[in-house]
Design a protein around this motif. Structure first.
Motif, PDB file in Angstrom:
ATOM      1  N   PRO A   1       0.818  -1.218   0.000  1.00  0.00           N
ATOM      2  CA  PRO A   1       0.000   0.000   0.000  1.00  0.00           C
ATOM      3  C   PRO A   1       0.854   1.272   0.000  1.00  0.00           C
ATOM      4  CG  PRO A   1      -0.787  -1.570   1.648  1.00  0.00           C
ATOM      5  CD  PRO A   1       0.489  -2.127   1.103  1.00  0.00           C
ATOM      6  N   LYS A   2       1.878   1.272   0.882  1.00  0.00           N
ATOM      7  CA  LYS A   2       2.756   2.445   0.986  1.00  0.00           C
ATOM      8  C   LYS A   2       3.514   2.679  -0.335  1.00  0.00           C
ATOM      9  CE  LYS A   2       6.211   2.521   4.167  1.00  0.00           C
ATOM     10  NZ  LYS A   2       6.927   2.624   5.434  1.00  0.00           N
ATOM     11  N   ALA A   3       3.996   1.560  -0.930  1.00  0.00           N
ATOM     12  CA  ALA A   3       4.793   1.668  -2.158  1.00  0.00           C
ATOM     13  C   ALA A   3       3.924   2.110  -3.331  1.00  0.00           C
ATOM     14  CB  ALA A   3       5.447   0.327  -2.469  1.00  0.00           C
ATOM     15  N   LEU A   4       2.694   1.627  -3.386  1.00  0.00           N
ATOM     16  CA  LEU A   4       1.797   2.003  -4.495  1.00  0.00           C
ATOM     17  C   LEU A   4       1.538   3.498  -4.477  1.00  0.00           C
ATOM     18  CD1 LEU A   4      -1.183  -0.469  -5.038  1.00  0.00           C
ATOM     19  CD2 LEU A   4       0.397   0.461  -6.739  1.00  0.00           C
ATOM     20  N   LYS A   5       1.295   3.996  -3.274  1.00  0.00           N
ATOM     21  CA  LYS A   5       1.008   5.424  -3.132  1.00  0.00           C
ATOM     22  C   LYS A   5       2.209   6.240  -3.635  1.00  0.00           C
ATOM     23  CE  LYS A   5      -0.534   8.569   0.414  1.00  0.00           C
ATOM     24  NZ  LYS A   5      -0.237   8.802   1.804  1.00  0.00           N
ATOM     25  N   ALA A   6       3.408   5.830  -3.181  1.00  0.00           N
ATOM     26  CA  ALA A   6       4.623   6.560  -3.562  1.00  0.00           C
ATOM     27  C   ALA A   6       4.860   6.454  -5.066  1.00  0.00           C
ATOM     28  CB  ALA A   6       5.815   6.001  -2.791  1.00  0.00           C
ATOM     29  N   THR A   7       4.649   5.263  -5.635  1.00  0.00           N
ATOM     30  CA  THR A   7       4.917   5.058  -7.059  1.00  0.00           C
ATOM     31  C   THR A   7       3.949   5.880  -7.918  1.00  0.00           C
ATOM     32  OG1 THR A   7       5.567   2.807  -6.501  1.00  0.00           O
ATOM     33  CG2 THR A   7       5.228   3.276  -8.822  1.00  0.00           C
ATOM     34  N   LYS A   8       2.699   5.934  -7.494  1.00  0.00           N
ATOM     35  CA  LYS A   8       1.715   6.708  -8.271  1.00  0.00           C
ATOM     36  C   LYS A   8       2.082   8.194  -8.287  1.00  0.00           C
ATOM     37  CE  LYS A   8      -2.184   3.594  -8.084  1.00  0.00           C
ATOM     38  NZ  LYS A   8      -3.339   3.114  -7.334  1.00  0.00           N
ATOM     39  N   THR A   9       2.570   8.681  -7.148  1.00  0.00           N
ATOM     40  CA  THR A   9       2.989  10.092  -7.085  1.00  0.00           C
ATOM     41  C   THR A   9       4.114  10.354  -8.083  1.00  0.00           C
ATOM     42  OG1 THR A   9       2.534   9.972  -4.732  1.00  0.00           O
ATOM     43  CG2 THR A   9       3.787  11.886  -5.464  1.00  0.00           C
ATOM     44  N   VAL A  10       5.135   9.468  -8.067  1.00  0.00           N
ATOM     45  CA  VAL A  10       6.283   9.683  -8.968  1.00  0.00           C
ATOM     46  C   VAL A  10       5.842   9.509 -10.422  1.00  0.00           C
ATOM     47  CG1 VAL A  10       8.611   8.928  -9.576  1.00  0.00           C
ATOM     48  CG2 VAL A  10       7.893   8.893  -7.207  1.00  0.00           C
ATOM     49  N   ALA A  11       4.986   8.502 -10.704  1.00  0.00           N
ATOM     50  CA  ALA A  11       4.550   8.241 -12.089  1.00  0.00           C
ATOM     51  C   ALA A  11       3.923   9.510 -12.678  1.00  0.00           C
ATOM     52  CB  ALA A  11       3.557   7.082 -12.099  1.00  0.00           C
ATOM     53  N   LYS A  12       3.137  10.173 -11.876  1.00  0.00           N
ATOM     54  CA  LYS A  12       2.483  11.415 -12.330  1.00  0.00           C
ATOM     55  C   LYS A  12       3.535  12.479 -12.654  1.00  0.00           C
ATOM     56  CE  LYS A  12      -2.069  12.866 -10.929  1.00  0.00           C
ATOM     57  NZ  LYS A  12      -2.863  13.035  -9.722  1.00  0.00           N
ATOM     58  N   GLU A  13       4.484  12.626 -11.701  1.00  0.00           N
ATOM     59  CA  GLU A  13       5.527  13.661 -11.857  1.00  0.00           C
ATOM     60  C   GLU A  13       6.344  13.473 -13.122  1.00  0.00           C
ATOM     61  OE1 GLU A  13       8.104  13.935  -8.437  1.00  0.00           O
ATOM     62  OE2 GLU A  13       6.371  14.234  -7.112  1.00  0.00           O
ATOM     63  N   ILE A  14       6.649  12.196 -13.465  1.00  0.00           N
ATOM     64  CA  ILE A  14       7.539  11.961 -14.614  1.00  0.00           C
ATOM     65  C   ILE A  14       6.757  11.737 -15.908  1.00  0.00           C
ATOM     66  CG2 ILE A  14       9.446  11.054 -13.208  1.00  0.00           C
ATOM     67  CD1 ILE A  14       8.544   8.245 -13.832  1.00  0.00           C
ATOM     68  N   GLY A  15       5.444  11.815 -15.836  1.00  0.00           N
ATOM     69  CA  GLY A  15       4.627  11.661 -17.040  1.00  0.00           C
ATOM     70  C   GLY A  15       4.527  10.224 -17.523  1.00  0.00           C
ATOM     71  N   ALA A  16       4.575   9.254 -16.591  1.00  0.00           N
ATOM     72  CA  ALA A  16       4.433   7.844 -16.985  1.00  0.00           C
ATOM     73  C   ALA A  16       2.945   7.481 -17.043  1.00  0.00           C
ATOM     74  CB  ALA A  16       5.154   6.960 -15.977  1.00  0.00           C
ATOM     75  N   GLY A  17       2.673   6.247 -17.482  1.00  0.00           N
ATOM     76  CA  GLY A  17       1.285   5.801 -17.618  1.00  0.00           C
ATOM     77  C   GLY A  17       0.764   5.142 -16.355  1.00  0.00           C
ATOM     78  N   GLU A  18      -0.005   4.076 -16.564  1.00  0.00           N
ATOM     79  CA  GLU A  18      -0.694   3.390 -15.474  1.00  0.00           C
ATOM     80  C   GLU A  18       0.286   2.704 -14.508  1.00  0.00           C
ATOM     81  OE1 GLU A  18      -4.498   0.399 -15.577  1.00  0.00           O
ATOM     82  OE2 GLU A  18      -3.337   0.671 -17.407  1.00  0.00           O
ATOM     83  N   VAL A  19      -0.117   2.589 -13.241  1.00  0.00           N
ATOM     84  CA  VAL A  19       0.670   1.820 -12.272  1.00  0.00           C
ATOM     85  C   VAL A  19      -0.141   0.571 -11.900  1.00  0.00           C
ATOM     86  CG1 VAL A  19       1.724   1.816  -9.975  1.00  0.00           C
ATOM     87  CG2 VAL A  19       1.783   3.889 -11.361  1.00  0.00           C
TER      88      VAL A  19
END
Ligand code: ADP
Ligand code: ASP
Ligand code: MG
Length: 419
Positions: free
Chosen positions: A329-347
């Motif tokens: 849960p903690k990692a998903l939250k962090a990964t989604k934040t970074v994915a948005k920042e770097i312009g990546a797609g779905e997590v």
């Protein structure tokens, strides 16, 4: 000079009053042989799990300080009961908590590291002919806060005490006969390994062989403390873990080099069902992106295991990594934040994965080991989702529903002597 032995008994060895009495007899046997005896114990049976489940029924996200306060009580029950059982046999014994011993740790609640051990009090009791019983898995910070040493941490208490007290022998008593070529609860024809190198034990423990806590083996390796893993329910010799053949011979094992090498291509097969996988799709393929992601994960204290990044043909790529299921849960939250920042797609995340691994120093000098492992999985039509290797191990991520089957088929491919 009197000889000193450090013995450690795990939870299943202490699960009921008869087992506690059995442990008391085993401890007293060493005293009768004129050893100074220090015994480390875990919480009775499944007490630690039960306490955790109690805590999360009260608060799904309990404070780590309060968790340590709670969990440390498990071992306090064991030490006192074992002392009473030993008194009943007519011997002196004294129970001590981690704090009373002076096991000082850093401030990382639930996974604290030992900073120092004060042997003063233990030595005083030993001099008075008392058997010393120490609560495993716990310590205290310099500010007198109670800490715990991570799951399975009584192994660490025992090995750290063996080092601090310069013990002549350290024995880890558990519910199986020693370290096996695979978890004997899953692979019925797994074989007990008479001896194994620290680095193999470390790799097996890191890759899921629950029998020894990883950090305890790190301590044994760092300070060269040979130890013996054996059953508390039989007198059979177990598994000796050491750094070299000459150390094993010092333990009067007379192991011949050929014996240590024979069949040692693969020492064991392990399984970790505690893994989860995260995939970030369509990650822009430019320098600094992976750094940003994994820096963010480390900042929120997530330990990442395996990482795979595909080759990019379109200036975009997928990155997958595995981590402990509990951290998802903690990692998903962090990964989604970074994915948005770097312009990546779905997590995407997958909780239904497992890691199966083979371990052995022999694979350093033998080609074809990986192919043989993959063949075994292919034969059972088990798909490999990720692969990683170290100098002495190969791991595959597969779907968890195939985990036990994968362990058995790989074990029989490499370790069934008849084949
Ligand atoms: P304790 O309570 O004594 O600390 P653990 O439950 O932590 O015991 O560890 C012992 C268990 O580890 C065994 O019951 C066994 O099922 C499991 N295990 C997993 N892999 C191995 C292995 N390769 N060899 C021996 N035991 C293993
Ligand atoms: N009781 C603790 C645990 O269950 C420590 C140990 O057993 O070594 O993790
Ligand atoms: Mg254990």
């Amino acid at each position: 000079m009197r000889k000193l032995v450090v013995l450690k008994f795990g939870g299943s060895s202490l699960a009921n009053p008869n087992r506690i009495k059995n442990v008391a007899r085993r401890v007293v046997d060493y005293k009768k042989q004129n050893f100074d005896v220090v015994t480390v114990v875990s919480a009775l049976g499944d007490t630690t799990d039960d306490l955790i489940s109690l805590a999360v029924q009260i608060n799904s996200n309990p404070s780590e300080r309060e968790l340590d306060m709670l969990l440390s009580t498990g071992e306090q029950i064991s030490v006192s009961l074992l002392a009473m059982a030993i008194h009943k046999l007519g011997f002196n014994a004294v129970s001590l908590t981690g704090a009373q011993v002076g096991i000082v740790t850093d401030t990382h609640h639930t996974r604290a590291r030992i900073v120092s051990i004060d042997c003063h009090r233990i030595n005083k009791h030993l001099k008075n002919e008392s058997i010393v019983i120490v609560a495993g898995f716990q310590g205290v910070t310099q500010e007198n806060e109670i800490t715990t040493l991570g799951r399975g941490g009584s192994d660490l208490t025992a090995l750290a005490l063996a080092k601090a007290l310069k013990a002549n022998l350290c024995e880890i008593y558990t519910d199986v006969d020693g370290v096996f070529s695979a978890d004997p609860r899953i692979v019925k024809n797994a074989v007990k390994l008479p001896f194994i190198y620290y680095e193999e034990m470390l790799e097996m423990a890191s890759l899921g062989a629950q029998v020894m806590q990883v950090r305890s083996v790190e301590v044994a390796k760092k300070f060269n403390i040979p130890f013996h893993v054996r059953s508390s329910f039989s007198n059979n010799s177990g598994t000796f873990i050491a750094g070299s053949i000459s150390d094993l011979n010092k333990l009067k094992l007379q192991v011949k080099e050929a014996e240590m090498m024979e069949g040692a291509l693969i020492r064991g097969v392990t399984l970790n069902k505690n893994e989860a996988k995260i995939t970030i799709c369509d990650v822009p393929d430019r320098p600094g992106v992976a750094a940003k992601l994994f820096k963010h994960l480390s900042r929120v204290d997530i330990n990442v295991d395996m990482i795979v990044q595909n080759v990019s043909h379109t200036r975009q790529t997928d990155i997958s990594f595995t981590l402990s299921k509990n951290d998802l849960p903690k990692a998903l939250k962090a990964t989604k934040t970074v994915a948005k920042e770097i312009g990546a797609g779905e997590v995407l995340s997958d909780l239904e994965v497992a890691r199966v691994s083979i371990v052995g120093v022999g694979m350093r000098s033998h080609p074809g080991v990986a192919a043989k492992m993959f063949e075994a999985l292919a034969y059972q039509k088990i798909n490999i989702e990720m692969i990683s290797t170290s100098e002495i191990s190969i791991s595959c991520i597969i779907q968890r529903k195939f985990a036990d089957k994968a362990l058995r088929v790989i074990h029989s491919k490499f370790l069934n002597r008849a084949k």
